[in-house]
Motif scaffolding. Structure first.
Motif, PDB file in Angstrom:
ATOM      1  N   ASN A 909       0.823  -1.212   0.000  1.00  0.00           N
ATOM      2  CA  ASN A 909       0.000   0.000   0.000  1.00  0.00           C
ATOM      3  C   ASN A 909       0.861   1.267   0.000  1.00  0.00           C
ATOM      4  O   ASN A 909       0.545   2.250  -0.671  1.00  0.00           O
ATOM      5  CB  ASN A 909      -0.930   0.013   1.212  1.00  0.00           C
ATOM      6  CG  ASN A 909      -2.180  -0.823   0.988  1.00  0.00           C
ATOM      7  OD1 ASN A 909      -2.633  -0.988  -0.143  1.00  0.00           O
ATOM      8  ND2 ASN A 909      -2.727  -1.381   2.065  1.00  0.00           N
ATOM      9  N   LEU A 910       1.973   1.227   0.744  1.00  0.00           N
ATOM     10  CA  LEU A 910       2.853   2.388   0.777  1.00  0.00           C
ATOM     11  C   LEU A 910       3.487   2.626  -0.592  1.00  0.00           C
ATOM     12  O   LEU A 910       3.564   3.760  -1.073  1.00  0.00           O
ATOM     13  CB  LEU A 910       3.932   2.195   1.836  1.00  0.00           C
ATOM     14  CG  LEU A 910       4.929   3.356   2.025  1.00  0.00           C
ATOM     15  CD1 LEU A 910       4.190   4.627   2.418  1.00  0.00           C
ATOM     16  CD2 LEU A 910       5.976   2.993   3.071  1.00  0.00           C
ATOM     17  N   GLY A 911       3.904   1.549  -1.245  1.00  0.00           N
ATOM     18  CA  GLY A 911       4.483   1.682  -2.580  1.00  0.00           C
ATOM     19  C   GLY A 911       3.479   2.209  -3.584  1.00  0.00           C
ATOM     20  O   GLY A 911       3.802   3.064  -4.422  1.00  0.00           O
ATOM     21  N   SER A 912       2.240   1.699  -3.528  1.00  0.00           N
ATOM     22  CA  SER A 912       1.208   2.192  -4.445  1.00  0.00           C
ATOM     23  C   SER A 912       0.942   3.678  -4.217  1.00  0.00           C
ATOM     24  O   SER A 912       0.775   4.448  -5.170  1.00  0.00           O
ATOM     25  CB  SER A 912      -0.084   1.397  -4.250  1.00  0.00           C
ATOM     26  OG  SER A 912       0.115   0.035  -4.578  1.00  0.00           O
ATOM     27  N   PHE A 913       0.894   4.069  -2.950  1.00  0.00           N
ATOM     28  CA  PHE A 913       0.651   5.482  -2.655  1.00  0.00           C
ATOM     29  C   PHE A 913       1.783   6.358  -3.170  1.00  0.00           C
ATOM     30  O   PHE A 913       1.547   7.403  -3.777  1.00  0.00           O
ATOM     31  CB  PHE A 913       0.479   5.686  -1.156  1.00  0.00           C
ATOM     32  CG  PHE A 913       0.648   7.124  -0.745  1.00  0.00           C
ATOM     33  CD1 PHE A 913      -0.295   8.078  -1.103  1.00  0.00           C
ATOM     34  CD2 PHE A 913       1.769   7.534  -0.018  1.00  0.00           C
ATOM     35  CE1 PHE A 913      -0.130   9.412  -0.747  1.00  0.00           C
ATOM     36  CE2 PHE A 913       1.928   8.856   0.338  1.00  0.00           C
ATOM     37  CZ  PHE A 913       0.988   9.803  -0.026  1.00  0.00           C
ATOM     38  N   LEU A 914       3.049   5.957  -2.916  1.00  0.00           N
ATOM     39  CA  LEU A 914       4.173   6.769  -3.360  1.00  0.00           C
ATOM     40  C   LEU A 914       4.194   6.903  -4.883  1.00  0.00           C
ATOM     41  O   LEU A 914       4.510   7.977  -5.416  1.00  0.00           O
ATOM     42  CB  LEU A 914       5.487   6.174  -2.861  1.00  0.00           C
ATOM     43  CG  LEU A 914       5.708   6.245  -1.342  1.00  0.00           C
ATOM     44  CD1 LEU A 914       7.004   5.553  -0.956  1.00  0.00           C
ATOM     45  CD2 LEU A 914       5.716   7.699  -0.861  1.00  0.00           C
ATOM     46  N   LEU A 915       3.855   5.826  -5.575  1.00  0.00           N
ATOM     47  CA  LEU A 915       3.806   5.890  -7.030  1.00  0.00           C
ATOM     48  C   LEU A 915       2.699   6.834  -7.492  1.00  0.00           C
ATOM     49  O   LEU A 915       2.887   7.649  -8.402  1.00  0.00           O
ATOM     50  CB  LEU A 915       3.581   4.493  -7.613  1.00  0.00           C
ATOM     51  CG  LEU A 915       3.697   4.369  -9.140  1.00  0.00           C
ATOM     52  CD1 LEU A 915       5.064   4.850  -9.613  1.00  0.00           C
ATOM     53  CD2 LEU A 915       3.456   2.937  -9.579  1.00  0.00           C
ATOM     54  N   TYR A 916       1.528   6.739  -6.861  1.00  0.00           N
ATOM     55  CA  TYR A 916       0.422   7.661  -7.175  1.00  0.00           C
ATOM     56  C   TYR A 916       0.826   9.102  -6.917  1.00  0.00           C
ATOM     57  O   TYR A 916       0.586  10.002  -7.733  1.00  0.00           O
ATOM     58  CB  TYR A 916      -0.802   7.288  -6.333  1.00  0.00           C
ATOM     59  CG  TYR A 916      -1.818   8.390  -6.200  1.00  0.00           C
ATOM     60  CD1 TYR A 916      -2.725   8.651  -7.230  1.00  0.00           C
ATOM     61  CD2 TYR A 916      -1.870   9.192  -5.052  1.00  0.00           C
ATOM     62  CE1 TYR A 916      -3.663   9.680  -7.106  1.00  0.00           C
ATOM     63  CE2 TYR A 916      -2.798  10.205  -4.922  1.00  0.00           C
ATOM     64  CZ  TYR A 916      -3.690  10.446  -5.945  1.00  0.00           C
ATOM     65  OH  TYR A 916      -4.603  11.462  -5.829  1.00  0.00           O
TER      66      TYR A 916
END
Length: 974
Positions: A909-916
């Motif tokens: 979830n943290l990786g998805s957020f940072l990419l977004y």
């Protein structure tokens, strides 16, 4: 909602909400297409390749086939959030939030902040006028408007903040009403007033009775205002001054009783009353003192109508403050000062800058208040002739001994003032010169000049010419068009023919200054002159020194100072020197002697005479015929936009003041309104006492930062901010919750942040019970609102961060947090931008301002600016991340490669957020926000910090009190 209580639809917020909702739907579709979320089982519209990303984002795929049902699902998934945005738009369109501020300001746990918001709302029009005036001033300097114009705008608004603070203090904001001993409204005995180690005024005996009108005369700068401010309580409790002896008002010693506690006993009208107005409409301004005490609205309305009727200003009640003339503004200020039937009314130079008709009306109103209403009226004025036989006693300040002495009615010419027109003999003496042919070629000329502002024609037939080295004076009544003519000559509109190259020093000459030292101002003027190809360049500093007759040491001392730390005369001479650097054909100057004492007038006279002797034509617009005569100026009479005017009236017919008479004051038989108000007052007095908080010193805040107050309030603030932080980061906090609670996390976050914001505001509201905190918060929130509206939405340019960081740095963490939250709330009110995002924005900006107040205090100069730049970068990126994290699951929705997945590993979830965040804002909006902040802090950081830190201290400092030679050790400073 209208005054009748009906809902009134405002289409602006609804249109904005509809646009935002449409943008959200489009963004949802784009995100789903970009991150492989628009695939389905239906027909393929775009056969885009699916591109998997390498580790550590191995679960993410970009693009992918776009199908019909995938697009349909994307649109449908966006509709719930778009509907919420539209719902907020409907609410914004139906309800006027600005009126809610006024309601909340009367009572409740948020009344301090609500009052600040109401004042900030009323300040916005005046702020717009200040911005326009400063833009014109910068054009007059030969430069283009830019970020540095924020500096003079800020200076002017800080001056307005001080005036508003005084007004609130005098209306009783945060005070505990006291009763008075009515034997003598004023009793001063063996008193000395001073600042630091300097005595300003000595008064052996000054005693007045009820129902009398006393006039205090004396030249500008002699101490008239100091005397009135001492009687009002501002000298000891606000201005940083000290007093000795007995200064008693209504039986209360001024050193022991602040003005907020005697607001019902003493009414005050200060100089330039328009600057201290705190409301948007006349009706609200007159009733403000009663509103602050929590008097029932129906009683306030009845009393306001009563006062307005007696003063003959009923037709003004529904006008806005910005539409009032100078005379009307003075009458409204008088009405606001007497709305609670004070025993003493202090009025400082009420006739200044008024035309003859307005002077008669104001003088008649004060006469009626004294002799019909039984009020003790004290007027400080050097236009004493306006009071004629109405005055019961005359007092004069002996400038040599700095002593107030009783005197007979003055005779002869009024000192420092010649009225708004030249005397008959002055016009006759110059008539021949006016009509005579000019012996030299004209360097400035205009023929049948016409200037219009919209439908109003300000100048419609101006014809004149000036030769090199000639001095001429435009003399005429208020509204004659003098200022409009000078501005049109300096900045000619299209189609206006003007011969020559003039420069203008405007009436508000301080607007020309944008740097924090005289050296920097002079260097800027020299650069502009070189770029413009000025011939025979004389450095601005040399010209400034010549005007004042300064030697090298005296000049060096002044060059290091802030321009606004110079005396009034020196500032006017500096403005003249800066404008003359461009070697103009003519120097235009508007009201060169306004507000100047005799020595300052002489400094300006010498400067203008030297300019003329050097071959520059001089044209001044003034009411001061004596000053024009001292310069040997050729008089150009002006009236109703015509130059030269046919004939100027030297006197106006006497007007009767009977319409202004106030009903007799009878203490033994109060009116129904008074009795009802008394009951309400007694009921609310305990509440006012319970919530009273001492004013805090801005000077102290600037040096040490602000403490969060009492331990209970501090604990509440910490808890509320932690709750808000958890709500911001709910996608990650939810992973620690039980499975059945995860689905409720987003809705709990949306509900918790507004509640946390209210708790924080309620905890901070105690600190806004100081009139000065309230005033500075109001005007800075208005500036922040204007900056945010002007800059936001342009690719991430968030210029408001510059103000939040600098104000937080100067005034401390608590003030920075308040300013951040207030700026978002007010700006959202202005353009109807309230939505579910508003409390999140309030917290994020509040943290930006508070963080600046917590930075190390020991750095200054370039090191401080560098530190603020680094903080600005960090704050810009952190702000973007915080605003993204709570909205990310709503923006992307489910079913894409970067969607929030309940129960997924924290790393995913943290990786998805940072990419977004990287794709949507970090690489673009946040970076541009950081660059904007750095550039702004570098360009205007030093002068803005200097302006904020120069905010006048509210009480005498311990050092000043130690130097005061007459001050008893037991005298309180507050």
């Amino acid at each position: 909602m209208t005054r009748a209580g009906r809902l009134a639809l405002r289409p602006g917020p609804l249109r904005a909400a509809a646009g935002l909702a449409a943008i959200f739907v489009v963004a949802r579709v784009v995100y789903r297409v970009l991150f492989d979320g628009a695939s389905g089982t239906g027909a393929v519209l775009l056969p885009l390749p699916r591109i998997p990303l390498p580790p550590p984002f191995g679960w993410v795929s970009l693009l992918g086939p776009v199908t019909v049902d995938g697009l349909r699902d994307a649109v449908l998934s966006a509709l719930p959030v778009a509907g919420v945005i539209l719902a907020f738009g409907i609410l914004n369109a139906l309800f006027d939030v600005s009126r809610l501020f006024a309601k909340l300001a009367r009572r409740g746990p948020l009344r301090g902040i609500a009052r600040a918001m109401a004042i900030a709302w009323s300040t916005l029009p005046a702020l717009g006028a200040a911005v326009r005036r400063v833009r014109v001033a910068q054009r007059l300097r030969g430069g283009k408007p830019g970020p540095r114009m924020l500096v003079p705008v800020l200076e002017r608004t800080l001056e307005r903040a001080a005036a508003i603070a005084n007004g609130l203090e005098l209306r009783g904001f945060g005070g505990r009403p006291v009763d008075g001993d009515c034997e003598h409204p004023v009793a001063v005995s063996h008193a000395v007033l001073g600042f630091g180690d300097r005595d300003v005024l000595t008064t052996t005996r000054f005693t007045l009775r009820y129902g009398s009108l006393a006039v205090v005369t004396g030249p500008t700068g002699s101490g008239k205002s100091t005397l009135l401010r001492a009687l009002a309580g501002l000298h000891d409790h606000v201005d940083g001054g000290w007093s000795t002896g007995a200064v008693t008002v209504a039986g209360r010693h001024r050193r022991d009783t602040p003005p907020r506690d005697t607001s019902r006993l003493v009414g005050v009208v200060l100089q330039n009353p328009r600057e201290g107005f705190c409301s948007e409409r006349v009706r609200d301004e007159i009733g403000l003192a009663m509103q602050l005490r929590g008097v029932a609205p129906v009683i306030v309305a009845a009393r306001v109508d009563e006062v307005a009727r007696h003063l003959g200003i009923t037709e003004l009640l529904d006008r806005t403050m910005q539409t009032l003339s100078a005379g009307e503004a003075t009458m409204v200020a008088i009405a606001a000062a007497v709305v609670e039937r004070p025993v003493l009314l202090l009025v400082d130079e009420p006739l200044a800058d008024l035309d003859a008709d307005a002077r008669i009306r104001v003088a008649g109103a004060l006469d009626a208040l004294a002799h019909d209403a039984g009020v003790c009226v004290v007027v400080a004025e050097h236009r004493w002739a306006g009071f004629g036989d109405a005055a019961d006693s005359w007092w004069r300040i002996d400038t040599d001994a700095r002593t107030l002495v009783v005197s007979a009615r003055p005779s002869g010419a009024e000192p420092d003032s010649a009225g708004e027109i030249a005397p008959d003999d002055a016009i006759a003496a110059h008539a021949a010169r006016d009509g005579a042919p000019t012996p030299r070629l004209p360097v400035l000329a205009a023929s049948a000049l016409r200037i219009a502002h919209g439908d109003t024609v300000a100048v419609h037939d101006a014809t004149f010419s000036l030769a090199a080295g000639e001095i001429a004076a435009l003399i005429g009544p208020n509204g004659a068009g003098k200022s409009s003519l000078l501005l049109a000559l300096a900045l000619p509109p299209k189609g206006v023919g003007v011969t020559g190259h003039p420069v203008l020093v405007p009436d508000s000459s301080d607007d020309l200054f944008t740097r924090d030292t005289v050296t920097a101002e002079c260097a800027r003027a020299d650069r502009v002159a070189r770029r413009s190809g000025a011939a025979d360049l004389v450095p601005a500093a040399d010209r400034f020194a010549a005007f004042l007759g300064l030697d090298d040491d005296a000049l060096a001392a002044r060059m290091r100072r802030h321009p606004l730390d110079l005396s009034l005369g020196e500032r006017r001479c500096l403005a003249i020197a800066l404008q003359l650097t461009r070697s103009p054909d003519a120097l235009l100057i508007d009201e060169p002697t306004r507000g100047l004492d005799a020595s300052a007038r002489e400094q300006v006279r010498v400067a203008l005479q030297q300019a003329a002797d050097a071959g520059t034509a001089v044209l001044l617009a003034t009411h001061d015929a004596d000053f024009a005569a001292a310069l040997g100026a050729r008089v150009l009479p002006m009236r109703d936009g015509v130059v030269p005017a046919a004939a100027l009236p030297v006197a106006v017919a006497e007007h009767t003041a009977s319409a202004l008479r106030v009903a007799p004051h009878t203490a033994s038989a109060p009116s129904v309104v008074e009795r009802a108000a008394g009951e309400t007052t007694r009921a609310s007095r305990s509440s006012a006492e319970a919530h009273r908080v001492s004013s805090f010193r801005l000077a102290s805040l600037a040096q040490h930062g602000a403490r969060f107050g009492r331990s209970t309030a501090g604990t509440t603030l910490v808890i509320a901010n932690l709750v808000a932080l958890a709500a911001f980061t709910w996608p990650f906090v939810a992973s620690a919750l039980p499975g059945q609670a995860e689905s409720a996390a987003p809705w709990a976050a949306l509900a918790l942040v507004p509640v946390a914001a209210l708790v924080v505001l309620a905890a901070l509201d105690e600190s806004v019970r100081s009139a000065h905190t309230l005033a500075y918060l109001s005007v800075l929130a208005a500036i922040g609102t204007a900056v945010r509206i002007a800059s936001t939405g342009v690719g991430g340019v968030e210029a408001v961060f510059i103000l939040l960081i600098l104000a937080g740095r100067a005034f401390g963490a608590r003030f920075g947090m308040l300013l951040g939250a207030a700026t978002i709330a007010l700006s959202s009110t202005v353009f109807g931008g309230f939505g579910p995002w508003t409390p999140f924005q309030m917290f994020a900006c509040a943290w930006v301002g508070a963080g600046a107040g917590l930075l190390p205090r020991r750095l200054d100069g370039r090191a401080e600016i560098a530190m603020l730049c680094v903080y600005g970068v960090v704050a810009s990126y952190v702000f973007g991340l915080l605003m993204n994290v709570w909205f990310w699951p709503f923006a992307v929705g489910a079913g894409t490669a970067i969607s929030y997945v309940p129960g997924a590993p924290l790393g995913q979830n943290l990786g998805s957020f940072l990419l977004y965040s990287l794709v949507t804002s970090t690489a673009g909006w946040d970076t541009l926000r950081a660059v904007t902040t750095i550039v702004g802090v570098i360009l205007i950081g030093r002068p803005v910090l200097a302006a904020l830190r120069r905010a006048k201290p509210l009480v005498a400092t311990p050092e000043a009190m130690t130097r005061a030679p007459h001050l008893p050790v037991h005298a309180p400073s507050r």
